[in-house]
Structures are given as structure tokens and as C-alpha cells.
Design a protein around this motif. Structure first.
Motif, PDB file in Angstrom:
ATOM      1  N   ALA A  27       0.803  -0.809  -0.268  1.00 50.81           N
ATOM      2  CA  ALA A  27      -0.396  -0.135   0.286  1.00 50.81           C
ATOM      3  C   ALA A  27       0.682   1.039   0.056  1.00 50.81           C
ATOM      4  O   ALA A  27       1.678   1.578   0.260  1.00 50.81           O
ATOM      5  CB  ALA A  27      -0.446  -0.200   0.864  1.00 50.81           C
ATOM      6  N   ARG A  29       0.794   5.465   0.064  1.00 51.07           N
ATOM      7  CA  ARG A  29      -0.415   6.974   0.009  1.00 51.07           C
ATOM      8  C   ARG A  29       0.042   7.462  -1.240  1.00 51.07           C
ATOM      9  O   ARG A  29       1.591   8.015  -2.081  1.00 51.07           O
ATOM     10  CB  ARG A  29      -0.086   8.044   1.116  1.00 51.07           C
ATOM     11  CG  ARG A  29      -0.071   6.840   2.838  1.00 51.07           C
ATOM     12  CD  ARG A  29      -1.087   7.321   2.825  1.00 51.07           C
ATOM     13  NE  ARG A  29      -1.650   6.663   4.256  1.00 51.07           N
ATOM     14  CZ  ARG A  29      -2.903   6.104   4.423  1.00 51.07           C
ATOM     15  NH1 ARG A  29      -3.640   6.515   3.908  1.00 51.07           N
ATOM     16  NH2 ARG A  29      -2.203   5.696   6.057  1.00 51.07           N
ATOM     17  N   TYR A  30      -0.833   8.006  -2.203  1.00 51.43           N
ATOM     18  CA  TYR A  30      -0.459   8.929  -3.180  1.00 51.43           C
ATOM     19  C   TYR A  30      -2.022  10.220  -3.057  1.00 51.43           C
ATOM     20  O   TYR A  30      -3.292   9.377  -3.367  1.00 51.43           O
ATOM     21  CB  TYR A  30      -1.267   7.864  -4.252  1.00 51.43           C
ATOM     22  CG  TYR A  30      -0.515   8.558  -5.980  1.00 51.43           C
ATOM     23  CD1 TYR A  30       0.374   8.885  -6.296  1.00 51.43           C
ATOM     24  CD2 TYR A  30      -1.538   9.217  -6.559  1.00 51.43           C
ATOM     25  CE1 TYR A  30       1.452   9.951  -7.285  1.00 51.43           C
ATOM     26  CE2 TYR A  30      -1.665   9.915  -7.927  1.00 51.43           C
ATOM     27  CZ  TYR A  30      -0.204  10.171  -8.106  1.00 51.43           C
ATOM     28  OH  TYR A  30       0.689  10.806  -9.205  1.00 51.43           O
ATOM     29  N   TYR A  33      -5.118   9.285  -1.713  1.00 47.69           N
ATOM     30  CA  TYR A  33      -5.675   8.065  -1.617  1.00 47.69           C
ATOM     31  C   TYR A  33      -4.653   7.302  -0.607  1.00 47.69           C
ATOM     32  O   TYR A  33      -3.305   7.501  -0.891  1.00 47.69           O
ATOM     33  CB  TYR A  33      -6.206   7.589  -3.391  1.00 47.69           C
ATOM     34  CG  TYR A  33      -7.099   8.327  -3.802  1.00 47.69           C
ATOM     35  CD1 TYR A  33      -8.174   7.329  -3.438  1.00 47.69           C
ATOM     36  CD2 TYR A  33      -6.177   9.085  -4.650  1.00 47.69           C
ATOM     37  CE1 TYR A  33      -9.175   7.927  -4.474  1.00 47.69           C
ATOM     38  CE2 TYR A  33      -7.840   9.374  -5.699  1.00 47.69           C
ATOM     39  CZ  TYR A  33      -8.800   8.767  -5.690  1.00 47.69           C
ATOM     40  OH  TYR A  33     -10.069   9.747  -6.389  1.00 47.69           O
ATOM     41  N   LYS A  34      -5.079   6.209  -0.639  1.00 51.45           N
ATOM     42  CA  LYS A  34      -4.318   4.752   0.035  1.00 51.45           C
ATOM     43  C   LYS A  34      -4.594   4.246  -0.629  1.00 51.45           C
ATOM     44  O   LYS A  34      -5.721   3.785  -1.444  1.00 51.45           O
ATOM     45  CB  LYS A  34      -4.925   4.344   1.596  1.00 51.45           C
ATOM     46  CG  LYS A  34      -4.272   3.299   1.430  1.00 51.45           C
ATOM     47  CD  LYS A  34      -4.626   2.381   2.663  1.00 51.45           C
ATOM     48  CE  LYS A  34      -3.336   1.071   3.165  1.00 51.45           C
ATOM     49  NZ  LYS A  34      -4.803   0.440   4.695  1.00 51.45           N
ATOM     50  N   ASN A  36      -3.738   0.453  -2.394  1.00 54.17           N
ATOM     51  CA  ASN A  36      -3.073  -1.028  -2.858  1.00 54.17           C
ATOM     52  C   ASN A  36      -3.429  -1.124  -4.110  1.00 54.17           C
ATOM     53  O   ASN A  36      -4.132  -1.855  -4.967  1.00 54.17           O
ATOM     54  CB  ASN A  36      -4.601  -1.728  -2.171  1.00 54.17           C
ATOM     55  CG  ASN A  36      -4.368  -1.319  -0.197  1.00 54.17           C
ATOM     56  OD1 ASN A  36      -3.335  -0.646   0.538  1.00 54.17           O
ATOM     57  ND2 ASN A  36      -5.766  -0.971   0.417  1.00 54.17           N
ATOM     58  N   TYR A  49      -8.284   4.129  -2.781  1.00 53.57           N
ATOM     59  CA  TYR A  49      -9.513   4.066  -1.641  1.00 53.57           C
ATOM     60  C   TYR A  49      -9.557   5.491  -1.288  1.00 53.57           C
ATOM     61  O   TYR A  49      -7.907   5.882  -0.751  1.00 53.57           O
ATOM     62  CB  TYR A  49      -8.902   3.193  -0.436  1.00 53.57           C
ATOM     63  CG  TYR A  49      -9.733   3.392   1.298  1.00 53.57           C
ATOM     64  CD1 TYR A  49     -11.116   3.332   1.422  1.00 53.57           C
ATOM     65  CD2 TYR A  49      -9.463   3.842   2.166  1.00 53.57           C
ATOM     66  CE1 TYR A  49     -12.050   3.650   2.686  1.00 53.57           C
ATOM     67  CE2 TYR A  49      -9.867   4.071   2.981  1.00 53.57           C
ATOM     68  CZ  TYR A  49     -11.486   3.914   3.131  1.00 53.57           C
ATOM     69  OH  TYR A  49     -11.816   4.183   4.420  1.00 53.57           O
ATOM     70  N   ASN A  50     -10.078   6.092  -1.344  1.00 54.52           N
ATOM     71  CA  ASN A  50     -10.552   7.696  -0.428  1.00 54.52           C
ATOM     72  C   ASN A  50     -11.274   7.916   0.794  1.00 54.52           C
ATOM     73  O   ASN A  50     -12.496   7.229   1.484  1.00 54.52           O
ATOM     74  CB  ASN A  50     -11.414   8.035  -1.023  1.00 54.52           C
ATOM     75  CG  ASN A  50     -11.787   9.803  -0.956  1.00 54.52           C
ATOM     76  OD1 ASN A  50     -11.479  10.789  -0.168  1.00 54.52           O
ATOM     77  ND2 ASN A  50     -12.303  10.963  -1.772  1.00 54.52           N
ATOM     78  N   HIS A  51      -9.864   8.554   2.023  1.00 55.41           N
ATOM     79  CA  HIS A  51      -9.865   8.307   2.979  1.00 55.41           C
ATOM     80  C   HIS A  51     -11.305   9.009   3.719  1.00 55.41           C
ATOM     81  O   HIS A  51     -11.942   8.598   4.328  1.00 55.41           O
ATOM     82  CB  HIS A  51      -8.428   8.441   4.676  1.00 55.41           C
ATOM     83  CG  HIS A  51      -8.100   6.923   3.809  1.00 55.41           C
ATOM     84  ND1 HIS A  51      -8.130   6.250   5.348  1.00 55.41           N
ATOM     85  CD2 HIS A  51      -7.003   6.861   3.546  1.00 55.41           C
ATOM     86  CE1 HIS A  51      -6.466   5.505   5.102  1.00 55.41           C
ATOM     87  NE2 HIS A  51      -6.261   5.945   3.365  1.00 55.41           N
TER      88      HIS A  51
END
Length: 81
Positions: A27, A29-30, A33-34, A36, A49-51
Motif C-alpha cells: 500500500a 499514499r498518493y 488516496y491510499k 493498495n 481508497y478515499n479516506h
């Protein structure tokens, strides 16, 4: 399953396929987003994935020419690419 068949799946079906048949790799961080990274067969697939909104915004095959590659390569060796 071909790339084209996978692309045609709904987001929910893509998620199911990755979690049942894929292998989690790493995973990163971008931006917001995270991301995976999974190995599905012989292809790498990214899950964004949008936290902030607690949701998966997109799932797509890894673009090996994208600048995100440097984040992956800093952590692991993707020798088979």
C-alpha cells in the motif's frame, strides 16, 4: 479472466475478485488516496481508497509508465514487470 472482462465488472465485483483471488502486495499514499496494489494472475491492479469519504473510488490495472511507480519501487521489487 482477461483484462477486458475484468474492466467490464462492476466495482463491487472487482472488489470481490481481488479479495478472493488476488494477492495483496503493498500500500502507498498518493495524494488523497491510499492505493493498495494487488497481483491478480499475472497483472498488477491498483485499488484507490478515499479516506475522506470512506470509499473505493476506482480500481484499475497498474500503468507501468505512471509516476506512481517510483513509490512502489521504493518499497518493493516488481521484478516481473
Amino acid at each position: 479472466m482477461s483484462k477486458e472482462d475484468f474492466r467490464k465488472l462492476t466495482l463491487h465485483k472487482k472488489i470481490q475478485k481481488l479479495y478472493t483471488e488476488g494477492t495483496f502486495v503493498v500500500a502507498i499514499r498518493y495524494y488523497a488516496y491510499k492505493v493498495n496494489l494487488y497481483l491478480l494472475g499475472k497483472e498488477y491492479v491498483e485499488v484507490f481508497y478515499n479516506h475522506k469519504y470512506d470509499r473505493i473510488d476506482k480500481i484499475e490495472f497498474l500503468n507501468q509508465r505512471h509516476s506512481r511507480m517510483k513509490f512502489y519501487l521504493d518499497q518493493i521489487s516488481l521484478a516481473e514487470i
